[in-house]
Design an enzyme around this catalytic site. Structure first.
Site, PDB file in Angstrom:
ATOM      1  N   GLY A  10       0.881  -1.175   0.000  1.00 54.95           N
ATOM      2  CA  GLY A  10       0.000   0.000   0.000  1.00 54.95           C
ATOM      3  C   GLY A  10       0.912   1.215   0.000  1.00 54.95           C
ATOM      4  O   GLY A  10       1.412   1.622   1.051  1.00 54.95           O
ATOM      5  N   ALA A  11       1.154   1.750  -1.197  1.00 58.65           N
ATOM      6  CA  ALA A  11       2.072   2.898  -1.298  1.00 58.65           C
ATOM      7  C   ALA A  11       1.276   4.196  -1.429  1.00 58.65           C
ATOM      8  O   ALA A  11       1.623   5.079  -2.197  1.00 58.65           O
ATOM      9  CB  ALA A  11       3.021   2.710  -2.474  1.00 58.65           C
ATOM     10  N   ASP A  35       1.955  -1.489  -4.577  1.00 55.93           N
ATOM     11  CA  ASP A  35       0.581  -0.986  -4.574  1.00 55.93           C
ATOM     12  C   ASP A  35      -0.183  -1.657  -5.694  1.00 55.93           C
ATOM     13  O   ASP A  35       0.377  -1.953  -6.756  1.00 55.93           O
ATOM     14  CB  ASP A  35       0.563   0.540  -4.756  1.00 55.93           C
ATOM     15  CG  ASP A  35      -0.748   1.137  -4.280  1.00 55.93           C
ATOM     16  OD1 ASP A  35      -0.777   1.709  -3.177  1.00 55.93           O
ATOM     17  OD2 ASP A  35      -1.764   1.014  -5.009  1.00 55.93           O
ATOM     18  N   ARG A  84     -13.221   5.146   3.650  1.00 54.04           N
ATOM     19  CA  ARG A  84     -14.684   5.040   3.671  1.00 54.04           C
ATOM     20  C   ARG A  84     -15.302   6.090   2.754  1.00 54.04           C
ATOM     21  O   ARG A  84     -14.943   7.250   2.806  1.00 54.04           O
ATOM     22  CB  ARG A  84     -15.175   5.253   5.106  1.00 54.04           C
ATOM     23  CG  ARG A  84     -16.668   5.080   5.232  1.00 54.04           C
ATOM     24  CD  ARG A  84     -17.042   4.906   6.682  1.00 54.04           C
ATOM     25  NE  ARG A  84     -18.450   5.127   6.886  1.00 54.04           N
ATOM     26  CZ  ARG A  84     -19.020   5.117   8.074  1.00 54.04           C
ATOM     27  NH1 ARG A  84     -18.298   4.914   9.158  1.00 54.04           N
ATOM     28  NH2 ARG A  84     -20.297   5.326   8.202  1.00 54.04           N
ATOM     29  N   VAL A 120      -1.473  -1.446   9.759  1.00 56.93           N
ATOM     30  CA  VAL A 120      -1.795  -0.004   9.789  1.00 56.93           C
ATOM     31  C   VAL A 120      -3.215   0.283   9.282  1.00 56.93           C
ATOM     32  O   VAL A 120      -3.850   1.243   9.698  1.00 56.93           O
ATOM     33  CB  VAL A 120      -0.762   0.792   8.947  1.00 56.93           C
ATOM     34  CG1 VAL A 120      -1.072   2.282   8.944  1.00 56.93           C
ATOM     35  CG2 VAL A 120       0.664   0.561   9.443  1.00 56.93           C
ATOM     36  N   ASN A 122      -7.118   0.581   8.558  1.00 58.75           N
ATOM     37  CA  ASN A 122      -8.241   0.733   9.486  1.00 58.75           C
ATOM     38  C   ASN A 122      -9.446  -0.093   9.076  1.00 58.75           C
ATOM     39  O   ASN A 122      -9.587  -0.390   7.900  1.00 58.75           O
ATOM     40  CB  ASN A 122      -8.639   2.215   9.545  1.00 58.75           C
ATOM     41  CG  ASN A 122      -7.807   2.958  10.570  1.00 58.75           C
ATOM     42  OD1 ASN A 122      -7.559   2.456  11.664  1.00 58.75           O
ATOM     43  ND2 ASN A 122      -7.372   4.163  10.223  1.00 58.75           N
ATOM     44  N   HIS A 177      -7.851   1.931  18.579  1.00 59.76           N
ATOM     45  CA  HIS A 177      -7.398   3.083  17.793  1.00 59.76           C
ATOM     46  C   HIS A 177      -8.628   3.701  17.117  1.00 59.76           C
ATOM     47  O   HIS A 177      -8.735   3.786  15.905  1.00 59.76           O
ATOM     48  CB  HIS A 177      -6.383   2.589  16.749  1.00 59.76           C
ATOM     49  CG  HIS A 177      -5.860   3.656  15.849  1.00 59.76           C
ATOM     50  ND1 HIS A 177      -5.172   4.739  16.285  1.00 59.76           N
ATOM     51  CD2 HIS A 177      -5.933   3.782  14.491  1.00 59.76           C
ATOM     52  CE1 HIS A 177      -4.832   5.496  15.252  1.00 59.76           C
ATOM     53  NE2 HIS A 177      -5.287   4.935  14.152  1.00 59.76           N
TER      54      HIS A 177
HETATM   55  N1  APR Z   1      -2.596  -4.415  -2.422  1.00 62.19           N
HETATM   56  C1  APR Z   1      -1.763  -3.355  -2.411  1.00 62.19           C
HETATM   57  N2  APR Z   1      -2.197  -2.083  -2.267  1.00 62.19           N
HETATM   58  C2  APR Z   1      -3.500  -1.887  -2.153  1.00 62.19           C
HETATM   59  C3  APR Z   1      -4.447  -2.938  -2.168  1.00 62.19           C
HETATM   60  C4  APR Z   1      -3.937  -4.256  -2.310  1.00 62.19           C
HETATM   61  N3  APR Z   1      -4.740  -5.325  -2.343  1.00 62.19           N
HETATM   62  N4  APR Z   1      -5.682  -2.405  -2.033  1.00 62.19           N
HETATM   63  C5  APR Z   1      -5.542  -1.068  -1.926  1.00 62.19           C
HETATM   64  N5  APR Z   1      -4.230  -0.752  -2.011  1.00 62.19           N
HETATM   65  C6  APR Z   1      -3.590   0.568  -1.962  1.00 62.19           C
HETATM   66  C7  APR Z   1      -4.339   1.660  -2.675  1.00 62.19           C
HETATM   67  O1  APR Z   1      -4.147   1.601  -4.082  1.00 62.19           O
HETATM   68  C8  APR Z   1      -3.735   2.913  -2.052  1.00 62.19           C
HETATM   69  O2  APR Z   1      -2.636   3.418  -2.802  1.00 62.19           O
HETATM   70  O3  APR Z   1      -3.521   1.028  -0.605  1.00 62.19           O
HETATM   71  C9  APR Z   1      -3.244   2.413  -0.673  1.00 62.19           C
HETATM   72  C10 APR Z   1      -3.925   3.128   0.472  1.00 62.19           C
HETATM   73  O4  APR Z   1      -3.485   4.444   0.433  1.00 62.19           O
HETATM   74  P1  APR Z   1      -4.418   5.713   0.649  1.00 62.19           P
HETATM   75  O5  APR Z   1      -5.746   5.494   0.000  1.00 62.19           O
HETATM   76  O6  APR Z   1      -3.617   6.916   0.295  1.00 62.19           O
HETATM   77  O7  APR Z   1      -4.719   5.683   2.214  1.00 62.19           O
HETATM   78  P2  APR Z   1      -3.724   6.155   3.378  1.00 62.19           P
HETATM   79  O8  APR Z   1      -4.090   7.519   3.785  1.00 62.19           O
HETATM   80  O9  APR Z   1      -2.331   5.855   3.005  1.00 62.19           O
HETATM   81  O10 APR Z   1      -4.186   5.170   4.527  1.00 62.19           O
HETATM   82  C11 APR Z   1      -3.899   3.784   4.431  1.00 62.19           C
HETATM   83  O11 APR Z   1      -3.859   3.447   6.788  1.00 62.19           O
HETATM   84  O12 APR Z   1      -4.243   4.903   8.516  1.00 62.19           O
HETATM   85  C12 APR Z   1      -4.780   3.903   7.731  1.00 62.19           C
HETATM   86  O13 APR Z   1      -7.145   4.454   7.622  1.00 62.19           O
HETATM   87  C13 APR Z   1      -5.965   4.399   6.903  1.00 62.19           C
HETATM   88  O14 APR Z   1      -6.664   2.196   6.201  1.00 62.19           O
HETATM   89  C14 APR Z   1      -5.997   3.373   5.810  1.00 62.19           C
HETATM   90  C15 APR Z   1      -4.514   3.054   5.611  1.00 62.19           C
END
Ligand code: APR
Length: 314
Positions: A10-11, A35, A84, A120, A122, A177
């Site tokens: 998740g980048a 990602d 969400r 990490v 949520n 959290h």
């Molecule tokens: N594999 C890899 N990456 C994924 C997958 C998956 N199966 N599904 C979603 N992603 C990626 C998304 O493409 C996105 O780039 O996870 C990333 C999440 O990043 P953001 O949407 O920017 O969210 P962010 O603010 O980084 O928060 C990530 O951490 O604090 C918690 O609540 C927050 O659950 C959330 C997480």
């Protein structure tokens, strides 16, 4: 740990900021980003990689083309998930993110079978529980980001009241959290002076409220959740594990009788070292805090029950 390799799945905002923090701190040799959205990990790996030119120590930042390329990591940080949306219930979000975590964890088990996982995504405590159930790994190897972030938010609020003691303030927050987290500003010190000698009851109450709303306040201004705080807090935990620092930091961990609960994940102070959770610290809680802790545990159990009812673990 010879290679000191950290995988970040998740980048997005949080994952990339964790990578950037880690590279500026120079605590690991290699970071690999993955990602699901094409180009995201690659673009951020290049950008962060170029920034490391000015870091104190070199860190190699790469992007994985597939999840199979996130391999042989000492630590895997999981930030994958979706935020969400307005038409989603809490239950919808829970099920969507749990499914994402399930698929991610299957890959971690295959390609980084000896890793320690920092969870990490949520809702944090429930997702941490999912990782425990999916992996079946020894519980010390899975630790959720909670108190490292919430505690830094509490210390910030204490500083906002006092105007001094930055970097000298304790960070004790326990519980989930989420909305039932339990900041304990009255239990910490500022430069070795108990906060009870520095702040009034009204000020404590305000610090508690503002800590609990720490994430929401940022969303109110930005329209998106914060990422510098979470990213840096993740790096704090990674550093402690890689350096075997044995620092005390509240984290979401699986309780096995501690605090009177079993088979639930919730934030309590732990010692972080090379084995992940080296030990869970059992504090003595007063009656009021025990009641709040119970509410907190129950809120996590509600989330776990939703997954159970939907056959998620079958
Ligand atoms: N594999 C890899 N990456 C994924 C997958 C998956 N199966 N599904 C979603 N992603 C990626 C998304 O493409 C996105 O780039 O996870 C990333 C999440 O990043 P953001 O949407 O920017 O969210 P962010 O603010 O980084 O928060 C990530 O951490 O604090 C918690 O609540 C927050 O659950 C959330 C997480």
């Amino acid at each position: 740990m010879v290679n000191r390799k950290v995988g970040i799945i998740g980048a997005g905002a949080v994952g990339a900021t964790a990578a950037y923090s880690l590279s500026m701190m120079g605590v690991c040799k290699e970071i690999v980003l993955f990602d699901i959205v094409e180009g995201v990990a690659k673009g951020k790996a290049i950008d962060i990689g170029q920034s490391t030119h000015y870091a104190k120590r070199p860190t190699i930042i790469t992007a994985a083309d597939t999840s199979a390329d996130v391999r042989d990591c000492d630590i895997v940080v999981i930030t994958a998930g979706v935020p969400r949306k307005s038409d989603m219930t809490r239950e919808d979000l829970l099920l969507i993110n749990a499914k994402i975590i399930k698929s991610v964890v299957t890959d971690v088990m295959t390609y980084s079978p000896n890793a320690i996982i920092i969870s990490v995504s949520n809702p944090l405590d429930v997702m941490t529980y999912v990782i425990h159930r999916m992996t079946g790994w020894s519980s010390n190897r899975i630790v959720g980001l909670s108190g490292a972030l919430d505690g830094s938010r509490m210390a910030y609020q204490i500083y906002q009241k006092l105007g001094y003691g930055a970097g000298q303030t304790g960070t004790l927050v326990i519980g989930d959290h989420g909305q039932n987290m339990i900041p304990l500003p009255q239990k910490v010190q500022v430069g070795d002076v108990p906060t009870t000698d520095l702040l009034t009851d009204e000020e404590f109450a305000e610090i508690v409220e503002r800590t609990k709303n720490g994430g929401a306040e940022i969303v109110g201004h930005l329209g998106t959740s914060g990422y510098y705080g979470p990213g840096r807090a993740i790096a704090h935990m990674v550093e402690a594990i890689l350096n075997d620092s044995k620092i005390v930091v509240s984290s979401s961990v699986l309780l096995n009788g501690e605090y009177g609960y079993t088979d639930v994940t919730v934030g309590v102070p732990v010692i972080l070292g090379k084995n992940g959770v080296e030990q869970i610290i059992e504090m003595t809680l007063d009656t009021k805090t025990r009641a709040k802790f119970k509410t907190s545990v129950e809120s996590v159990r509600e989330g776990i029950d939703i997954l159970e009812k939907n056959g998620f673990f079958e």
